[in-house]
Design a protein around this motif. Structure first.
Motif, short mmCIF file in Angstrom:
data_model
loop_
_atom_site.label_atom_id
_atom_site.label_comp_id
_atom_site.label_asym_id
_atom_site.label_seq_id
_atom_site.Cartn_x
_atom_site.Cartn_y
_atom_site.Cartn_z
N VAL A 132 -29.92 35.82 32.18
CA VAL A 132 -29.36 37.11 31.74
C VAL A 132 -28.96 37.02 30.27
CG1 VAL A 132 -27.39 38.68 31.97
CG2 VAL A 132 -28.58 37.87 34.00
N VAL A 133 -28.27 35.94 29.91
CA VAL A 133 -27.83 35.75 28.52
C VAL A 133 -29.04 35.67 27.59
CG1 VAL A 133 -26.67 34.15 26.94
CG2 VAL A 133 -25.63 34.72 29.14
N LEU A 134 -30.03 34.89 27.99
CA LEU A 134 -31.23 34.76 27.17
C LEU A 134 -31.97 36.09 27.05
CD1 LEU A 134 -32.42 31.28 28.44
CD2 LEU A 134 -31.71 31.84 26.10
N SER A 135 -32.03 36.84 28.13
CA SER A 135 -32.69 38.16 28.09
C SER A 135 -31.99 39.08 27.10
CB SER A 135 -32.68 38.81 29.47
OG SER A 135 -33.47 38.08 30.36
N GLN A 136 -30.66 39.05 27.12
CA GLN A 136 -29.89 39.89 26.20
C GLN A 136 -30.09 39.44 24.75
OE1 GLN A 136 -26.01 39.35 27.91
NE2 GLN A 136 -26.16 41.24 29.09
N GLU A 137 -30.28 38.16 24.56
CA GLU A 137 -30.49 37.62 23.22
C GLU A 137 -31.88 37.96 22.69
OE1 GLU A 137 -31.06 33.25 21.13
OE2 GLU A 137 -29.86 33.37 22.95
N TYR A 138 -32.88 37.81 23.54
CA TYR A 138 -34.26 37.95 23.08
C TYR A 138 -34.83 39.36 23.15
CZ TYR A 138 -34.99 33.05 22.14
OH TYR A 138 -34.92 31.80 21.58
N ALA A 139 -34.33 40.22 24.00
CA ALA A 139 -34.87 41.58 24.11
C ALA A 139 -34.85 42.32 22.78
CB ALA A 139 -34.14 42.36 25.20
N PRO A 140 -33.74 42.31 22.04
CA PRO A 140 -33.76 43.00 20.75
C PRO A 140 -34.71 42.37 19.75
CG PRO A 140 -31.49 42.43 21.39
CD PRO A 140 -32.41 41.79 22.36
N LYS A 141 -34.86 41.05 19.80
CA LYS A 141 -35.77 40.37 18.88
C LYS A 141 -37.21 40.78 19.16
CE LYS A 141 -32.91 36.22 18.36
NZ LYS A 141 -32.84 34.77 18.56
N ILE A 142 -37.55 40.88 20.43
CA ILE A 142 -38.91 41.28 20.80
C ILE A 142 -39.15 42.73 20.39
CG2 ILE A 142 -40.46 41.74 22.76
CD1 ILE A 142 -39.13 39.25 24.11
N LYS A 143 -38.15 43.56 20.63
CA LYS A 143 -38.27 44.99 20.33
C LYS A 143 -38.45 45.24 18.83
CE LYS A 143 -36.14 49.21 21.97
NZ LYS A 143 -35.05 49.79 22.71
N THR A 144 -37.82 44.42 18.00
CA THR A 144 -37.89 44.63 16.55
C THR A 144 -38.88 43.71 15.85
OG1 THR A 144 -36.01 43.14 16.18
CG2 THR A 144 -35.50 45.49 16.45
N ALA A 145 -39.72 43.05 16.62
CA ALA A 145 -40.72 42.16 16.01
C ALA A 145 -41.65 42.96 15.11
CB ALA A 145 -41.51 41.46 17.10
N ALA A 146 -42.13 42.28 14.09
CA ALA A 146 -42.99 42.93 13.09
C ALA A 146 -44.30 43.45 13.68
CB ALA A 146 -43.26 41.96 11.95
N ASP A 147 -44.85 42.71 14.64
CA ASP A 147 -46.11 43.12 15.24
C ASP A 147 -46.25 42.49 16.62
OD1 ASP A 147 -46.96 40.43 14.83
OD2 ASP A 147 -47.77 40.94 12.86
N ALA A 148 -47.35 42.78 17.29
CA ALA A 148 -47.56 42.28 18.66
C ALA A 148 -47.61 40.75 18.71
CB ALA A 148 -48.84 42.88 19.24
N ALA A 149 -48.20 40.13 17.70
CA ALA A 149 -48.30 38.67 17.69
C ALA A 149 -46.90 38.05 17.55
CB ALA A 149 -49.20 38.21 16.54
N ALA A 150 -46.07 38.63 16.71
CA ALA A 150 -44.71 38.12 16.54
C ALA A 150 -43.91 38.33 17.82
CB ALA A 150 -44.02 38.82 15.37
N ALA A 151 -44.09 39.47 18.45
CA ALA A 151 -43.39 39.76 19.71
C ALA A 151 -43.81 38.77 20.78
CB ALA A 151 -43.67 41.19 20.16
N GLU A 152 -45.09 38.45 20.84
CA GLU A 152 -45.59 37.49 21.83
C GLU A 152 -45.02 36.10 21.57
OE1 GLU A 152 -47.40 35.80 25.07
OE2 GLU A 152 -47.06 37.92 24.60
N ALA A 153 -44.94 35.71 20.32
CA ALA A 153 -44.38 34.40 19.98
C ALA A 153 -42.90 34.32 20.39
CB ALA A 153 -44.53 34.13 18.49
#
Length: 114
Positions: free
Chosen positions: A42-63
């Protein structure tokens, strides 16, 4: 957001994982490990969800997603379960209301203690 709502949302995600259903009982110790891993996820999901959402592109989001998944797997293993054991318990929670109640009680006790 209340911890219970957060746990409920993350538990819904955990339950989405499909795995073979085994007919074995789940001990209190296994449920405690599951709950510990679940809280970390849960903590990790809360940490990473915004990072994925604001990633520069699909490749960055996947990484970022790959990094998050690796940390989640590490959290599961750190709690003393294999990925398969975690998935098996998550699958059982879908069809076993008593087991789900036991996990919720563990999560609520831990949240109250914090």
């Amino acid at each position: 957001m209340k911890p219970t709502a957060i746990y409920s949302a993350a538990l819904a995600l955990a339950l989405a994982v499909s795995s073979a259903f085994a007919e074995t009982a789940v001990s209190d110790a296994q449920l405690q490990k599951f709950a510990d891993a679940y809280r970390s996820i849960v903590v990790l999901s809360q940490e990473y969800a915004p990072k994925i959402k604001t990633a520069a592109d699909a490749a960055a989001a996947e990484a970022i997603n790959v990094e998050a998944q690796a940390k989640m797997l590490s959290a599961v293993q750190g709690a003393g379960l294999s990925k398969e054991q975690y998935q098996e318990i998550a699958t059982k929670l879908r069809s076993d209301p008593e087991l789900l109640q036991r996990v919720n009680e563990i999560l609520q006790k831990t949240a109250a203690a914090q």
